[in-house]
Design a protein around this motif. Structure first.
Motif, PDB file in Angstrom:
ATOM      1  N   ASP A 202     -49.962 -34.296 -22.603  1.00  0.00           N
ATOM      2  CA  ASP A 202     -50.530 -35.590 -22.213  1.00  0.00           C
ATOM      3  C   ASP A 202     -49.614 -36.340 -21.257  1.00  0.00           C
ATOM      4  OD1 ASP A 202     -52.673 -35.049 -23.807  1.00  0.00           O
ATOM      5  OD2 ASP A 202     -52.095 -36.407 -25.441  1.00  0.00           O
ATOM      6  N   GLY A 203     -48.303 -35.980 -21.277  1.00  0.00           N
ATOM      7  CA  GLY A 203     -47.351 -36.643 -20.400  1.00  0.00           C
ATOM      8  C   GLY A 203     -46.469 -37.626 -21.146  1.00  0.00           C
ATOM      9  N   PHE A 204     -45.335 -37.950 -20.543  1.00  0.00           N
ATOM     10  CA  PHE A 204     -44.343 -38.821 -21.159  1.00  0.00           C
ATOM     11  C   PHE A 204     -44.204 -40.170 -20.448  1.00  0.00           C
ATOM     12  CE2 PHE A 204     -43.295 -34.588 -22.471  1.00  0.00           C
ATOM     13  CZ  PHE A 204     -42.788 -34.717 -23.754  1.00  0.00           C
ATOM     14  N   PHE A 205     -44.764 -40.302 -19.248  1.00  0.00           N
ATOM     15  CA  PHE A 205     -44.556 -41.511 -18.455  1.00  0.00           C
ATOM     16  C   PHE A 205     -45.904 -42.158 -18.129  1.00  0.00           C
ATOM     17  CE2 PHE A 205     -41.037 -38.626 -17.512  1.00  0.00           C
ATOM     18  CZ  PHE A 205     -39.951 -39.438 -17.828  1.00  0.00           C
ATOM     19  N   ARG A 206     -45.915 -43.488 -18.114  1.00  0.00           N
ATOM     20  CA  ARG A 206     -47.135 -44.249 -17.897  1.00  0.00           C
ATOM     21  C   ARG A 206     -47.025 -45.086 -16.624  1.00  0.00           C
ATOM     22  NH1 ARG A 206     -51.088 -45.105 -21.467  1.00  0.00           N
ATOM     23  NH2 ARG A 206     -49.718 -44.426 -23.173  1.00  0.00           N
ATOM     24  N   ASN A 207     -48.091 -45.075 -15.841  1.00  0.00           N
ATOM     25  CA  ASN A 207     -48.190 -45.916 -14.647  1.00  0.00           C
ATOM     26  C   ASN A 207     -48.668 -47.298 -15.094  1.00  0.00           C
ATOM     27  OD1 ASN A 207     -48.788 -47.193 -12.227  1.00  0.00           O
ATOM     28  ND2 ASN A 207     -49.810 -45.423 -11.324  1.00  0.00           N
ATOM     29  N   SER A 208     -47.816 -48.302 -14.965  1.00  0.00           N
ATOM     30  CA  SER A 208     -48.176 -49.638 -15.438  1.00  0.00           C
ATOM     31  C   SER A 208     -49.312 -50.250 -14.628  1.00  0.00           C
ATOM     32  CB  SER A 208     -46.955 -50.563 -15.396  1.00  0.00           C
ATOM     33  OG  SER A 208     -46.486 -50.721 -14.066  1.00  0.00           O
ATOM     34  N   TYR A 209     -49.534 -49.767 -13.421  1.00  0.00           N
ATOM     35  CA  TYR A 209     -50.619 -50.306 -12.589  1.00  0.00           C
ATOM     36  C   TYR A 209     -51.982 -49.884 -13.136  1.00  0.00           C
ATOM     37  CZ  TYR A 209     -53.435 -51.410  -8.480  1.00  0.00           C
ATOM     38  OH  TYR A 209     -54.388 -51.919  -7.633  1.00  0.00           O
ATOM     39  N   THR A 210     -52.096 -48.607 -13.554  1.00  0.00           N
ATOM     40  CA  THR A 210     -53.368 -48.113 -14.079  1.00  0.00           C
ATOM     41  C   THR A 210     -53.415 -48.103 -15.601  1.00  0.00           C
ATOM     42  OG1 THR A 210     -52.597 -45.816 -14.086  1.00  0.00           O
ATOM     43  CG2 THR A 210     -53.634 -46.632 -12.060  1.00  0.00           C
ATOM     44  N   GLY A 211     -52.241 -48.148 -16.244  1.00  0.00           N
ATOM     45  CA  GLY A 211     -52.178 -48.068 -17.693  1.00  0.00           C
ATOM     46  C   GLY A 211     -52.337 -46.667 -18.238  1.00  0.00           C
ATOM     47  N   LYS A 212     -52.324 -45.646 -17.356  1.00  0.00           N
ATOM     48  CA  LYS A 212     -52.548 -44.264 -17.775  1.00  0.00           C
ATOM     49  C   LYS A 212     -51.286 -43.422 -17.623  1.00  0.00           C
ATOM     50  CE  LYS A 212     -57.449 -44.337 -16.419  1.00  0.00           C
ATOM     51  NZ  LYS A 212     -58.480 -43.691 -15.572  1.00  0.00           N
ATOM     52  N   LYS A 213     -51.211 -42.344 -18.439  1.00  0.00           N
ATOM     53  CA  LYS A 213     -50.140 -41.370 -18.289  1.00  0.00           C
ATOM     54  C   LYS A 213     -50.305 -40.652 -16.944  1.00  0.00           C
ATOM     55  CE  LYS A 213     -48.077 -41.651 -22.377  1.00  0.00           C
ATOM     56  NZ  LYS A 213     -48.325 -40.584 -23.369  1.00  0.00           N
ATOM     57  N   ILE A 214     -49.186 -40.379 -16.290  1.00  0.00           N
ATOM     58  CA  ILE A 214     -49.292 -39.790 -14.952  1.00  0.00           C
ATOM     59  C   ILE A 214     -48.711 -38.378 -14.863  1.00  0.00           C
ATOM     60  CG2 ILE A 214     -49.388 -41.961 -13.686  1.00  0.00           C
ATOM     61  CD1 ILE A 214     -46.416 -41.777 -13.258  1.00  0.00           C
ATOM     62  N   ASP A 215     -47.943 -37.943 -15.847  1.00  0.00           N
ATOM     63  CA  ASP A 215     -47.345 -36.604 -15.759  1.00  0.00           C
ATOM     64  C   ASP A 215     -48.040 -35.623 -16.695  1.00  0.00           C
ATOM     65  OD1 ASP A 215     -46.235 -38.169 -17.849  1.00  0.00           O
ATOM     66  OD2 ASP A 215     -44.554 -36.793 -18.044  1.00  0.00           O
ATOM     67  N   HIS A 216     -49.335 -35.786 -16.885  1.00  0.00           N
ATOM     68  CA  HIS A 216     -50.135 -34.849 -17.673  1.00  0.00           C
ATOM     69  C   HIS A 216     -50.222 -33.518 -16.935  1.00  0.00           C
ATOM     70  CE1 HIS A 216     -53.309 -35.730 -14.745  1.00  0.00           C
ATOM     71  NE2 HIS A 216     -52.965 -37.004 -14.898  1.00  0.00           N
ATOM     72  N   GLU A 217     -50.489 -32.452 -17.687  1.00  0.00           N
ATOM     73  CA  GLU A 217     -50.499 -31.124 -17.067  1.00  0.00           C
ATOM     74  C   GLU A 217     -51.337 -30.145 -17.877  1.00  0.00           C
ATOM     75  OE1 GLU A 217     -47.444 -27.523 -15.691  1.00  0.00           O
ATOM     76  OE2 GLU A 217     -46.748 -29.131 -17.004  1.00  0.00           O
ATOM     77  N   ASN A 218     -52.026 -29.260 -17.158  1.00  0.00           N
ATOM     78  CA  ASN A 218     -52.646 -28.070 -17.730  1.00  0.00           C
ATOM     79  C   ASN A 218     -52.259 -26.893 -16.847  1.00  0.00           C
ATOM     80  OD1 ASN A 218     -54.439 -28.934 -20.021  1.00  0.00           O
ATOM     81  ND2 ASN A 218     -55.266 -30.262 -18.422  1.00  0.00           N
ATOM     82  N   SER A 219     -51.738 -25.840 -17.446  1.00  0.00           N
ATOM     83  CA  SER A 219     -51.338 -24.659 -16.675  1.00  0.00           C
ATOM     84  C   SER A 219     -51.567 -23.417 -17.509  1.00  0.00           C
ATOM     85  CB  SER A 219     -49.870 -24.746 -16.248  1.00  0.00           C
ATOM     86  OG  SER A 219     -49.017 -24.724 -17.381  1.00  0.00           O
ATOM     87  N   GLY A 220     -51.713 -22.297 -16.824  1.00  0.00           N
ATOM     88  CA  GLY A 220     -51.914 -21.038 -17.524  1.00  0.00           C
ATOM     89  C   GLY A 220     -51.685 -19.859 -16.600  1.00  0.00           C
TER      90      GLY A 220
END
Length: 742
Positions: A202-220
């Motif tokens: 889900d990510g560890f860092f949040r963008n305060s402008y949008t209120g959403k996590k920004i370092d989310h990832e899906n990889s395979g």
């Protein structure tokens, strides 16, 4: 000092070994010290690595949660691969060498496949069998962009592994990693393996402008590996892998506010394919090997380049790249003489679109305000509040090399000499365009404005550039073996290819627009578009030692001095620019040392420590505004330290389950962030702890990282006069379950 230190250490170790009670016949794979062995098929004629090298077994990789090249950062002395940005950012710093963009200083090979683009270095690898990190120039055998070292990673072979292997890990911020592989033998000499891997966070860092996590990832990824030995003389191995990655990333915080806050999307997507075929034929004294690889990279990066909650400008970089390599070589021995020699060829073709889109704030602050401050009586106003500086590139690079190494052994002395002739040609076809316009007004005495003129802008710049690089690289090594110690003295030349600054074309186009408004350009295309190769003179002395068969003690020591010419540095050009510029920063020098200790006093206990020190400074670098002579080279850490304590509690074994505990510490710093050394990251340590339970076919582990909750930065940069950093990952925990069934 070493003369007196070694006997003391050895005597103490002997006493402990003699007193140690060893009632167990077996030992966990993570603790068994394997004989010295070089990974892969390419090794020097003597059959071993003479210079500084760190080896990590598959069991150790699992114990330390190493699943990628980036995972070995700080474990090997003076080897630092910071985690910032996205999977695209794979900068490596070794012994004061390294850069943020373009060509790497360390090569990467996975199952003998050489990866030519460092933007494709960061991917997860399931079922690692072993990792080798060679430090120091490896240019003779491995060629371009290995002047700082070489990473060799090998995955499990279906001829040596049978059955099903699976892993699932769950950790902080809903981070899930899973892999599964089946290894089977179709006949005595033919085996195949199919392995899949997946990761989500889900990510560890949040963008305060949008209120959403920004370092989310899906990889395979999916890997298909075939190993075939039709006879005792012939062996073939083919590895094909497809991987995909989609993530946010780029959690850059303003140093002024401490917040991550920007309004446009930052994201990275990558699809990659790699296939490598290794064919080896062994005669009585000669082995002939061919390694052929084909790779494809399709990626896209979106950046809010100002990283502010304002509409300055954005960058989109979309790339499609094909590359092909062929390495044909032979090695053999005849009495005391041994040799390895071959030819290497590669071709890489890259198609890239990299448009920069200017938005309202960027037009107002970077263009209109700048221009109107110079001529306020005739201000301008852009036709639209958004326009694009388009850039398209076709970059083709090809190279050919001939290399040879010879060794001669007489008594306890070994002499080695090598040479490589490297020829490379790079060509760039570019097309830059901008279709926009502006209106010029006349300010009347009463303050009113009237239209003075309208200027349409329709720019289409095209051109072709090319460069050829030729380099002859020598290497000489003398080593001496006595008892359990092998000492060496080596000189080698390292080499990193030159190239083109594609990220500066938008700035050149921006300056062209400014020139139409009567303002002089800061630079010309021919002055900044290309940069020259970097090369280094490397001097190293050291030894490898192995004591005691019952309680092994390994001690490795290396001292080095590097004289680097035309060092490639990433800088931000003068003014409020949008690009990054690779430049040759005169001359630098690095000196330092490395020591590695690995001791297993009993079958249940493993102690390890790896320390590296580097003093890297500019001997000559003046950017036209400041003389940086004597300043530390930025981004290269001065110290790295890794410590490990592992205890396998066999006395507490119950119902076939053995508990264990592993404590680690990864430390690095200080790191200077700019050429003037006015900003830096102080020395810091990240302690970790793992409690495991091992059975015959499965294991369960609970672990924590950065347990001290240290606050640290992994990256620093400037953009349009503002300073930004990426914070390091916080304290986190995870649980891992592994199973192996035959």
């Amino acid at each position: 000092m070493i003369k007196y230190l070694l006997p003391a250490v050895c005597s103490a170790a002997c006493a402990i070994c003699a007193a140690a009670v060893q009632p167990y016949d077996t030992v966990a794979p993570a603790h068994r010290l394997k004989p010295l062995e070089v990974l892969g098929v390419k090794q020097n004629p003597a059959g071993m690595a003479v210079e500084a090298v760190t080896r990590i077994s598959g069991a150790e990789a699992r114990l330390l949660d190493v699943e990628s090249a980036k995972g070995v950062s700080l474990i090997a002395p003076n080897f630092y691969m910071p985690d910032y940005g996205s999977r695209m950012t794979s900068s490596i710093y070794v012994r004061g060498l390294g850069t943020r963009i373009d060509q790497p200083v360390v090569g990467l090979s996975v199952d003998n496949i050489p990866y030519l683009n460092k933007d494709n270095y960061d991917f997860d690898i399931a079922d690692i069998e072993s990792i080798e990190i060679l430090r120091g120039a490896q240019s003779i055998l491995n060629g371009r962009n290995t002047m700082g070292g070489q990473i060799n990673i090998r995955t499990l072979s279906p001829l040596r592994t049978r059955g099903l292997r699976a892993m699932v890990q769950y950790g902080s911020r809903n981070t899930v990693t899973a892999s599964a592989g089946y290894y089977g033998k179709l006949s005595e000499g033919l085996g195949m393996a199919l392995t899949g891997q997946f990761r989500h966070t889900d990510g560890f860092f949040r963008n305060s402008y949008t209120g959403k996590k920004i370092d989310h990832e899906n990889s395979g990824s999916v890997r298909w590996k075939t190993a075939w030995q039709p006879s005792g003389r012939l062996s073939l191995s083919n590895v094909a892998m497809v991987s995909a990655n989609k993530q946010g990333g780029y959690p850059y915080a303003s140093l002024a506010t401490g917040e991550i806050s920007y309004n446009d999307t930052c994201a990275y997507r990558r699809t990659a394919f790699a296939d490598g075929l290794t064919v080896a034929w062994a005669g009585k004294r000669v082995v002939v090997t061919s390694v052929t690889s084909l790779q494809y990279l399709d990626d896209r990066m979106n950046l809010d380049q100002d990283f502010l909650p304002l509409d300055y400008f954005t960058l989109t970089q979309a790339r499609k790249e094909w590359s092909f390599t062929e390495d044909l070589f032979t090695r053999g021995t005849r009495g005391a003489y041994g040799w390895l020699g071959g030819v290497f060829a590669f071709y890489k073709s890259t198609d890239m679109d990299a448009p920069v889109t200017f938005k309202d704030t960027g037009i107002r602050e970077l263009i209109e305000k700048h221009r109107n401050g110079v001529n306020p009586d005739y201000p301008i106003e852009w036709d639209t509040r958004r326009f694009t500086l388009g850039s398209n590139f076709r970059l083709k690079t090809g190279g050919f090399a001939v290399y040879h190494e010879s060794t001669y052994k007489t008594g306890q002395w070994n002499f080695e000499a090598g040479v490589r002739l490297d020829i490379e040609h790079a060509s760039l076809n570019y097309h830059s365009d901008a279709t926009t316009g502006y209106t010029t007004y006349h300010v009347l005495p009463d303050g009113q404005r009237e239209v003075y003129s309208h200027t349409p802008l329709d720019i289409h710049d095209t051109g072709d550039l090319s460069k050829t690089f030729v380099r002859l690289l020598p290497k000489v090594t003398v080593s001496y073996d006595f008892d359990n110690i092998s000492s060496y003295l080596t000189f080698s030349e390292g080499y990193k290819a030159g190239g083109f600054n594609t990220q500066m074309f938008s700035d050149v186009l921006q300056q062209r627009l400014m020139a139409t408004m009567g303002m002089s350009a800061l630079y010309k295309l021919e002055d900044i578009v290309a940069y020259n190769p970097e090369y280094s003179l490397n001097y190293e002395v050291g030894f490898h030692s192995h004591f005691f068969s019952q309680c092994p003690l390994d001690i490795d020591l290396a001292l080095f001095y590097i004289d680097c010419r035309n060092q490639q540095m990433t800088v931000f050009p003068e003014g409020t620019t949008t690009g990054r510029l690779m430049t040759n920063a005169g001359r630098t020098r690095s000196f330092g040392g490395e020591i590695s200790l690995k001791w297993q006093p009993t079958e249940d206990l493993l102690l390890r420590a790896d320390y590296g020190y580097t003093n890297a400074t500019f001997r000559k670098y003046n950017d036209g505004r400041t003389d940086y002579k004597g300043k530390r080279v930025p981004y290269a850490p001065s110290n790295t330290l890794f410590g490990q304590f592992t205890y396998r509690a066999e006395p507490l074994r119950f119902a076939g389950i053995t508990p264990s505990v592993t404590a680690t510490a990864r430390c690095v710093g200080p790191i200077y962030w700019n050429e003037s050394n006015t900003a830096r990251q102080p020395f810091y340590c990240l302690p970790g702890l793992e409690i495991g339970f091992d059975a015959e076919n499965w294991s369960l582990r609970f672990s924590g990282s950065n347990l001290s909750g240290a606050h640290y930065d992994t990256f620093y940069f400037m953009s349009i006069g503002n300073a930004f950093v990426q914070r390091g990952l916080p304290r986190r925990f995870d649980v891992t379950f592994r199973v192996a069934l035959r």
